[in-house]
Design an enzyme around this catalytic site. Structure first.
Site, PDB file in Angstrom:
ATOM      1  N   VAL A  29       0.847  -1.179   0.000  1.00 29.83           N
ATOM      2  CA  VAL A  29       0.000   0.000   0.000  1.00 29.83           C
ATOM      3  C   VAL A  29       0.891   1.240   0.000  1.00 29.83           C
ATOM      4  O   VAL A  29       1.818   1.356   0.800  1.00 29.83           O
ATOM      5  CB  VAL A  29      -0.951   0.020   1.216  1.00 29.83           C
ATOM      6  CG1 VAL A  29      -1.809   1.266   1.204  1.00 29.83           C
ATOM      7  CG2 VAL A  29      -1.813  -1.236   1.244  1.00 29.83           C
TER       8      VAL A  29
ATOM      9  N   ASP B  56     -13.014 -12.306   7.097  1.00 26.74           N
ATOM     10  CA  ASP B  56     -11.603 -12.190   7.459  1.00 26.74           C
ATOM     11  C   ASP B  56     -11.427 -11.066   8.480  1.00 26.74           C
ATOM     12  O   ASP B  56     -10.445 -10.344   8.457  1.00 26.74           O
ATOM     13  CB  ASP B  56     -10.746 -11.925   6.214  1.00 26.74           C
ATOM     14  CG  ASP B  56      -9.253 -12.114   6.475  1.00 26.74           C
ATOM     15  OD1 ASP B  56      -8.890 -12.853   7.425  1.00 26.74           O
ATOM     16  OD2 ASP B  56      -8.448 -11.521   5.735  1.00 26.74           O
TER      17      ASP B  56
END
Length: 156
Positions: free
Chosen positions: A4, A114
């Protein structure tokens, strides 16, 4: 699975985060599919406590990317590691925000699948401290109107 980067949207003049799939994972088609799935699912969820997705595409080298809102803060697991056990009132405030995000996802027939401290970003947002955002819908499951799974990608 991805890296990222912080970036600036030149058109709108705002700071964004760009998530790019790791090059070593491109050889497995399901990795690209899961990455695209994350972008498409999260893009349709509109809730203050859910990460906003702005764009999805592929770089010139074929690596897919997701452009999303830039968040200032830390993942919940890092916050707990740095500060130790959080005060119960603080935990309750964060938990309520996470549950509000999940409620919105469930109302839109999306199961996150998740949820963990690493996928919850906590920081300051709009002047509010300990603002929580749920991230990473890559393993989510979209249910049709009868509750049957339209997608089934359970391997992490």
């Amino acid at each position: 699975m991805a890296t990222v980067y912080a970036a600036t949207d030149q058109t709108l003049g705002r700071q964004v985060a760009i998530k790019v799939l790791s090059p070593g994972l491109m050889g497995v088609p399901s990795n690209y599919t899961r990455f695209e799935h994350e972008a498409r699912v999260a893009r349709h969820l509109q809730h203050p406590n859910t990460i906003q997705i702005f764009d999805f595409g592929a770089l010139e080298n074929g690596l897919p990317y997701i452009v999303m809102e830039y968040l200032r803060g830390a993942p919940l697991d890092e916050l707990i590691q740095a500060e130790g056990a959080l005060h119960p009132d603080r935990v309750l405030g964060i938990a309520r925000q996470v549950l509000a995000s999940l409620q919105n996802a469930h109302e839109n027939r999306v199961l996150h699948r998740d949820l963990k401290p690493r996928n919850v970003m906590v920081g300051e947002f709009g002047g509010q401290s300990d603002f929580a955002k749920v991230l990473d819908f890559g393993l989510s499951k979209v249910l049709d109107f009868e509750g049957n799974g339209q997608t089934l990608q359970t391997r992490s």
